[in-house]
Design a protein around this motif. Structure first.
Motif, PDB file in Angstrom:
ATOM      1  N   ASN A 135       0.800  -1.219   0.000  1.00 52.16           N
ATOM      2  CA  ASN A 135       0.000   0.000   0.000  1.00 52.16           C
ATOM      3  C   ASN A 135       0.832   1.267   0.000  1.00 52.16           C
ATOM      4  OD1 ASN A 135       0.965  -0.020   2.600  1.00 52.16           O
ATOM      5  ND2 ASN A 135      -0.965   0.589   3.535  1.00 52.16           N
ATOM      6  N   SER A 136       2.093   1.164  -0.398  1.00 57.40           N
ATOM      7  CA  SER A 136       2.875   2.375  -0.614  1.00 57.40           C
ATOM      8  C   SER A 136       2.673   2.863  -2.042  1.00 57.40           C
ATOM      9  CB  SER A 136       4.356   2.106  -0.352  1.00 57.40           C
ATOM     10  OG  SER A 136       5.127   3.237  -0.650  1.00 57.40           O
ATOM     11  N   SER A 137       2.842   1.950  -2.997  1.00 56.63           N
ATOM     12  CA  SER A 137       2.601   2.275  -4.400  1.00 56.63           C
ATOM     13  C   SER A 137       1.277   1.705  -4.877  1.00 56.63           C
ATOM     14  CB  SER A 137       3.743   1.735  -5.266  1.00 56.63           C
ATOM     15  OG  SER A 137       4.970   2.288  -4.870  1.00 56.63           O
ATOM     16  N   GLU A 138       0.457   1.224  -3.930  1.00 55.67           N
ATOM     17  CA  GLU A 138      -0.919   0.774  -4.185  1.00 55.67           C
ATOM     18  C   GLU A 138      -0.978  -0.401  -5.158  1.00 55.67           C
ATOM     19  OE1 GLU A 138      -2.658   2.075  -2.065  1.00 55.67           O
ATOM     20  OE2 GLU A 138      -1.518   3.870  -1.640  1.00 55.67           O
ATOM     21  N   TRP A 139      -0.302  -1.476  -4.819  1.00 53.96           N
ATOM     22  CA  TRP A 139      -0.349  -2.707  -5.610  1.00 53.96           C
ATOM     23  C   TRP A 139      -1.006  -3.812  -4.793  1.00 53.96           C
ATOM     24  CZ3 TRP A 139       1.386  -3.525 -10.616  1.00 53.96           C
ATOM     25  CH2 TRP A 139       2.131  -2.502 -11.188  1.00 53.96           C
ATOM     26  N   LEU A 140      -1.834  -4.607  -5.455  1.00 57.17           N
ATOM     27  CA  LEU A 140      -2.282  -5.891  -4.917  1.00 57.17           C
ATOM     28  C   LEU A 140      -1.708  -6.950  -5.850  1.00 57.17           C
ATOM     29  CD1 LEU A 140      -4.026  -7.400  -2.825  1.00 57.17           C
ATOM     30  CD2 LEU A 140      -5.867  -7.393  -4.513  1.00 57.17           C
ATOM     31  N   ILE A 141      -0.805  -7.776  -5.332  1.00 55.01           N
ATOM     32  CA  ILE A 141      -0.010  -8.673  -6.164  1.00 55.01           C
ATOM     33  C   ILE A 141      -0.182 -10.101  -5.668  1.00 55.01           C
ATOM     34  CG2 ILE A 141       2.322  -9.234  -6.962  1.00 55.01           C
ATOM     35  CD1 ILE A 141       3.074  -6.286  -6.354  1.00 55.01           C
ATOM     36  N   ALA A 142      -0.399 -11.027  -6.607  1.00 58.35           N
ATOM     37  CA  ALA A 142      -0.427 -12.452  -6.278  1.00 58.35           C
ATOM     38  C   ALA A 142       0.727 -13.128  -6.994  1.00 58.35           C
ATOM     39  CB  ALA A 142      -1.742 -13.090  -6.696  1.00 58.35           C
ATOM     40  N   VAL A 143       1.456 -13.972  -6.256  1.00 57.63           N
ATOM     41  CA  VAL A 143       2.631 -14.651  -6.783  1.00 57.63           C
ATOM     42  C   VAL A 143       2.483 -16.144  -6.515  1.00 57.63           C
ATOM     43  CG1 VAL A 143       5.141 -14.843  -6.669  1.00 57.63           C
ATOM     44  CG2 VAL A 143       4.051 -12.615  -6.347  1.00 57.63           C
ATOM     45  N   SER A 144       2.706 -16.955  -7.556  1.00 58.95           N
ATOM     46  CA  SER A 144       2.586 -18.407  -7.403  1.00 58.95           C
ATOM     47  C   SER A 144       3.942 -19.011  -7.092  1.00 58.95           C
ATOM     48  CB  SER A 144       2.036 -19.035  -8.678  1.00 58.95           C
ATOM     49  OG  SER A 144       2.038 -20.449  -8.569  1.00 58.95           O
ATOM     50  N   PRO A 145       3.989 -19.955  -6.141  1.00 59.53           N
ATOM     51  CA  PRO A 145       5.250 -20.657  -5.859  1.00 59.53           C
ATOM     52  C   PRO A 145       5.557 -21.675  -6.953  1.00 59.53           C
ATOM     53  CG  PRO A 145       3.494 -21.571  -4.538  1.00 59.53           C
ATOM     54  CD  PRO A 145       2.900 -20.391  -5.258  1.00 59.53           C
ATOM     55  N   PRO A 146       6.773 -22.221  -6.974  1.00 59.93           N
ATOM     56  CA  PRO A 146       7.144 -23.218  -7.993  1.00 59.93           C
ATOM     57  C   PRO A 146       6.479 -24.555  -7.696  1.00 59.93           C
ATOM     58  CG  PRO A 146       8.954 -22.873  -6.475  1.00 59.93           C
ATOM     59  CD  PRO A 146       7.908 -21.872  -6.114  1.00 59.93           C
ATOM     60  N   ASP A 147       5.283 -24.769  -8.273  1.00 59.40           N
ATOM     61  CA  ASP A 147       4.469 -25.900  -7.883  1.00 59.40           C
ATOM     62  C   ASP A 147       4.413 -27.021  -8.898  1.00 59.40           C
ATOM     63  OD1 ASP A 147       2.879 -24.783  -9.907  1.00 59.40           O
ATOM     64  OD2 ASP A 147       1.776 -23.597  -8.457  1.00 59.40           O
ATOM     65  N   GLY A 148       4.739 -26.747 -10.166  1.00 56.97           N
ATOM     66  CA  GLY A 148       4.546 -27.759 -11.188  1.00 56.97           C
ATOM     67  C   GLY A 148       3.065 -27.945 -11.485  1.00 56.97           C
ATOM     68  N   PRO A 149       2.707 -28.982 -12.247  1.00 59.53           N
ATOM     69  CA  PRO A 149       1.292 -29.240 -12.551  1.00 59.53           C
ATOM     70  C   PRO A 149       0.479 -29.394 -11.264  1.00 59.53           C
ATOM     71  CG  PRO A 149       2.708 -30.579 -13.936  1.00 59.53           C
ATOM     72  CD  PRO A 149       3.611 -29.944 -12.918  1.00 59.53           C
ATOM     73  N   ASN A 150      -0.741 -28.858 -11.272  1.00 59.61           N
ATOM     74  CA  ASN A 150      -1.532 -28.873 -10.047  1.00 59.61           C
ATOM     75  C   ASN A 150      -3.005 -28.742 -10.366  1.00 59.61           C
ATOM     76  OD1 ASN A 150      -2.345 -25.776  -9.632  1.00 59.61           O
ATOM     77  ND2 ASN A 150      -0.256 -25.886 -10.461  1.00 59.61           N
ATOM     78  N   SER A 151      -3.845 -29.021  -9.368  1.00 60.21           N
ATOM     79  CA  SER A 151      -5.283 -28.845  -9.512  1.00 60.21           C
ATOM     80  C   SER A 151      -5.881 -28.552  -8.156  1.00 60.21           C
ATOM     81  CB  SER A 151      -5.939 -30.081 -10.129  1.00 60.21           C
ATOM     82  OG  SER A 151      -5.861 -31.173  -9.240  1.00 60.21           O
ATOM     83  N   PHE A 152      -7.093 -28.003  -8.166  1.00 65.39           N
ATOM     84  CA  PHE A 152      -7.791 -27.662  -6.925  1.00 65.39           C
ATOM     85  C   PHE A 152      -9.280 -27.854  -7.179  1.00 65.39           C
ATOM     86  CE2 PHE A 152      -9.646 -25.321  -3.551  1.00 65.39           C
ATOM     87  CZ  PHE A 152      -8.697 -25.140  -2.556  1.00 65.39           C
ATOM     88  N   THR A 153      -9.938 -28.575  -6.293  1.00 67.23           N
ATOM     89  CA  THR A 153     -11.368 -28.821  -6.415  1.00 67.23           C
ATOM     90  C   THR A 153     -12.124 -27.980  -5.394  1.00 67.23           C
ATOM     91  OG1 THR A 153     -11.052 -31.069  -7.238  1.00 67.23           O
ATOM     92  CG2 THR A 153     -13.202 -30.541  -6.281  1.00 67.23           C
ATOM     93  N   THR A 154     -13.046 -27.167  -5.878  1.00 70.58           N
ATOM     94  CA  THR A 154     -13.869 -26.323  -5.028  1.00 70.58           C
ATOM     95  C   THR A 154     -15.290 -26.863  -5.000  1.00 70.58           C
ATOM     96  OG1 THR A 154     -12.559 -24.385  -5.668  1.00 70.58           O
ATOM     97  CG2 THR A 154     -14.684 -23.977  -4.604  1.00 70.58           C
ATOM     98  N   PRO A 155     -15.760 -27.353  -3.856  1.00 66.81           N
ATOM     99  CA  PRO A 155     -17.156 -27.788  -3.778  1.00 66.81           C
ATOM    100  C   PRO A 155     -18.078 -26.576  -3.723  1.00 66.81           C
ATOM    101  CG  PRO A 155     -16.114 -28.020  -1.647  1.00 66.81           C
ATOM    102  CD  PRO A 155     -15.031 -27.573  -2.593  1.00 66.81           C
ATOM    103  N   ALA A 156     -19.185 -26.645  -4.445  1.00 65.62           N
ATOM    104  CA  ALA A 156     -20.134 -25.535  -4.436  1.00 65.62           C
ATOM    105  C   ALA A 156     -20.915 -25.539  -3.132  1.00 65.62           C
ATOM    106  CB  ALA A 156     -21.084 -25.639  -5.621  1.00 65.62           C
ATOM    107  N   ASN A 157     -21.116 -24.367  -2.546  1.00 63.46           N
ATOM    108  CA  ASN A 157     -21.913 -24.264  -1.326  1.00 63.46           C
ATOM    109  C   ASN A 157     -23.398 -24.403  -1.611  1.00 63.46           C
ATOM    110  OD1 ASN A 157     -19.681 -23.872   0.369  1.00 63.46           O
ATOM    111  ND2 ASN A 157     -19.621 -21.695  -0.101  1.00 63.46           N
TER     112      ASN A 157
END
Length: 812
Positions: A454-476
């Motif tokens: 919040n000095s230069s007003e950035w919201l930044i997302a950075v991914s770690p070195p994960d290789g192939p991946n997946s994520f399952t989100t159950p619907a509420n």
């Protein structure tokens, strides 16, 4: 930072680990779906009726990152999988996939209640030691004093980064709820009375929201420091202002509430709080409030006077790992937002005699004081899959600096939780190299690092070195079907996406085939893809028909192949440009062997020209003079690109200049240019870049230079050999465009704009002009200076006996 599961017993903590509704396949992943909900295919609220003429279920979700594939799994009330929808690649942001209400055999499912999940896959991931940016958004004044992320998929705001706004930028003091792709935010506004005695826009006095964390149930906890007593507030997982409450207060007006961590869930919830130089904890369980007298002192930190430090120690942040060790970010001075350097990040064993003191630290990572101008800010933790041990934990911390000390304007990973040490995983990209000492970080549900800079007003997302991946989100929310589908013979468009790495003008239309396709020769013959007719489109029509309302043109066909899903690459009307997105609308018609047609829903998409023109080659410069005025003649090779539009010419007086910030002196559709703004004795350096009709800018040419010397009269600039009127650029355009023409000799020139009815709109030129090359800009206004409406226009030139016209499109 995120919590762990801890049972608080008197003055010791015995760790237990409970099973909660969180996805346990996220270790070091990066892509996931959030904001999952059910709608009608047109985006309206789902009505449960699959036989009302618009059959299908719209499954909407938001991806934090591009997914190489998305798979939706639908199950019945007995948890039996009834349908699996492979939606293929889907982009970052909000997406919708349509389920036709049929099972994997193509049969309509009966009315009833169904559950579903969304699995986002990344077949590539990030390799080696690359921590790659997923998104970086700037421009929003966020004034955060802390950040966290909701990691419980059962929480309504699952996956959202949540900032704790301190009240700056015209925003209220309270949560900033960002989407999982970092876009936009909504200000969660608690009731004024629930913030008593503080106004919702300003806490008043010296009170200031400082840190925020969340527990495994999705509850938010805010540490507010002093007014006159520091306090802890909560918000429920829904972030409904009605769930806002004050949990507790400190019992010492001199103690400023700073770092905070909450571990455990339900009745086993424990809170850790940094009050100035002291860490306290209390078992709060499921209680809404608790007495500050129940706090136990865990740690007390005093300045290291042996090292010459006399300023008070303050605790900027706290995190507890999955083995119960405590990590603290320590800074100096009484004001946590002040200019004093930090001290260190340290680890403590808090399973024995308490309180611990600095002499009990197991290791230290110096940050500031005797190690640069760094200031430790906040922690982020990825707990991995094993919640019984810190063996697969990753702990990060953000740093700030009052100067451009790049060593600390970073996010860092603790190298080894047992022995310490840290490595930079991401460095400030803001350009200022001065990161605020309030720039907190967190780790989201898939292990990505989120930085609230919040000095230069950035919201930044950075991914770690994960290789192939997946994520399952159950619907509420489930799918409640009141009326089963009877229109199961209708294909359903699932997505329309740009074809990558081409020059645009085509998209890939993907659709779920008609269930009649499954019965071979007795069912479906072929599919036809139709595009909605636009009056300005180039005709690629092989036939016209009426499907959904409007006129349509056939743009592609494919044979039925008795498969579930199809796709076809078809042409679009126009490409997206830097200024305008132009949608093309399509539907798919399934044609039975009896000649009967079943038409799909209509859906829209756009194409992108992904390829920029090449750099101009063989640039050369020569000099000349006319009537005592020196000029530079530039020439180069013609562009080989089919969609070439024009060249841009820049210059500078310095060799090796940056062309992206240099003076633009003109443009040309021909491979030559004359610069007559020069004088004898000057040296000029030039570079050329090519643009295509879709606004893509290619690389600049090699630099060419010329020293202007005195030249003899009689060296003349090249004169066009014939009258020409060139296509305007850009086209389509908004708000203005350029029209270029050549005169091989002097002529009376009239250049006018007409609407499609032939009525005069604007006179751009009406004068006698000498031979030369000319460019005129039209700003989209008529002769009275009023903006004209969007649509098709004609521009016509008369120069002596030469008459020519061309068409252009103004967009709004």
């Amino acid at each position: 930072m995120m919590s762990k599961r801890i049972l608080y017993l008197a003055i010791t903590i015995a760790t237990i680990f409970l099973s909660v509704a969180v996805c346990t396949t996220h270790v070091f992943a990066n892509v996931f779906a959030s904001d999952v909900r059910v709608v009608n295919p047109d985006g309206t609220a789902f009505d449960g009726n699959l036989a009302d003429g618009t059959p299908g279920v719209g499954i909407e979700f938001r991806l934090n990152e591009n997914a190489t594939s998305v798979v939706i799994t639908v199950s019945d009330g007995s948890n039996n999988v009834v349908a699996t929808i492979d939606a293929g690649p889907q982009p970052q942001g909000l997406n919708m996939v349509t389920w036709a209400g049929v099972d994997d055999s193509g049969n309509p499912v009966p009315a009833g209640d169904y559950t579903f999940s969304v699995t986002a896959n990344d077949a590539v991931g990030h390799t080696a030691n690359d921590y790659d940016i997923i998104y970086a958004h700037s421009g929003t004044v966020i004034f955060t004093r802390g950040g966290t992320s909701i990691r419980n998929p059962a929480a309504p705001n699952f996956g959202h980064p949540i900032g704790g706004n301190g009240g700056g930028g015209g925003l209220k003091r309270g949560p900033l709820n960002f989407y999982a792709d970092g876009t936009g935010f909504e200000q969660v506004e608690p009731n004024l009375s629930r913030f008593s005695p503080f106004d919702v826009r300003d806490f008043g006095g010296t009170g200031r929201l400082f840190k925020i964390t969340s527990d495994d149930d999705g509850w938010l906890y805010y540490s507010d420091r002093l007014d006159p007593l520091s306090k802890i507030y909560t918000f429920g997982p829904s972030l409904d202002p009605a769930t806002f409450a004050q949990v507790t207060t400190s019992d010492d007006s001199s103690k400023k509430g700073l770092g905070i961590d909450v571990v455990g869930t339900g009745t086993d919830r424990v809170i850790y709080w940094g009050l100035a130089n002291t860490v306290v904890r209390a078992a709060i369980g499921a209680a809404a409030t608790f007495d500050p007298a129940n706090f136990e002192v865990v740690a007390t930190f005093e300045p290291d006077t042996t090292a010459g430090d006399t300023l008070a120690v303050i605790i900027k942040d706290i995190v507890i790992d999955d083995s119960g060790f405590m990590y603290v970010a320590l800074s100096r001075g009484g004001e946590p937002d002040g200019a004093n350097p930090g001290i260190a990040v340290e680890r403590y064993d808090i399973s024995g005699t308490l309180p611990v003191v600095r002499a009990d630290r197991q290791w230290t990572i110096p940050v500031g004081f005797d190690n640069g101008d760094g200031r430790p800010v906040g922690f982020g933790i990825d707990r991995g899959d094993n919640l019984n041990s810190n063996a697969d934990d990753r702990i990060y911390f953000s740093g700030g600096s009052g100067t451009a000390d790049r060593n600390w304007n970073t996010m860092r990973k603790i190298d080894d939780l047992a022995t310490g040490g840290s490595s930079v995983v991401f460095e400030d990209i803001s350009g200022s190299r001065t990161t605020s000492s309030r720039a907190d970080m967190t780790v989201d549900a898939a292990g990505n690092l989120i930085w609230f800079e919040n000095s230069s007003e950035w919201l930044i997302a950075v991914s770690p070195p994960d290789g192939p991946n997946s994520f399952t989100t159950p619907a509420n929310d489930g799918i409640s079907i009141s009326t089963a589908s009877t229109a199961n013979a209708f294909p359903q468009i699932s997505s329309i996406t740009d074809v990558p790495n081409d020059q645009g003008n085509q998209v890939r239309v993907s659709w779920a085939g008609s269930f009649l396709d499954r019965i071979g020769n007795n069912g479906m013959d072929e599919y036809e893809v139709y595009r909605q007719v636009n009056g300005n489109s180039a005709s690629k029509v092989s036939s016209l028909k009426s499907g959904p309302p409007g006129a349509w043109e056939l743009v592609g066909t494919t044979s039925a192949r008795q498969t579930s899903n199809y796709y076809l690459t078809v042409p679009t009307l126009y490409n997206e440009t830097p200024d305008t997105t132009i949608l093309s609308t399509f539907f798919v018609s399934a044609i039975g062997n009896s000649g009967t047609r079943w038409d799909s829903n209509a859906a829209s998409g756009f194409s992108i020209d992904n390829l920029a023109p090449g750099a101009p080659a063989n640039v050369a410069a020569s000099e000349g003079a006319i009537s005592g005025q020196s000029f530079v003649q530039l020439t180069w090779d013609e562009s080989p690109d089919e969609d070439f539009n024009y060249f841009e010419v820049v210059r500078s007086t310095a060799s090796g200049f940056d062309p992206t910030s240099a003076e633009i002196i003109g443009s040309s559709t021909d491979p030559n240019f004359v610069d007559d703004a020069v004088n004898v004795g000057e040296t000029w350096f030039y570079r050329i870049a090519a643009f295509d009709f879709n606004g893509n800018k290619g690389e600049f040419s090699d630099e060419v230079s010329l020293l202007i010397t005195s030249v003899e009269e009689g060296t003349f600039v090249s004169i066009p050999k014939e009258f020409t009127l060139q296509q305007n650029y850009p086209n389509p355009f908004n708000p203005d465009t350029n029209i270029a023409y050549d005169l091989p000799k002097s002529a009376d020139v009239i250049l006018k704009i007409y609407n499609i009815m032939g009525q005069g709109v604007k006179t751009l030129v009406d004068e006698s002009q000498p031979a030369g090359r000319y460019t005129v800009r039209w700003d989209g206004t008529n002769n009275f200076g009023v903006r004209v409406s969007s649509g098709l226009y004609v521009y016509l030139i008369k120069a002596g006996d030469f008459v020519k016209s061309s068409r252009m499109t103004l967009l709004k």
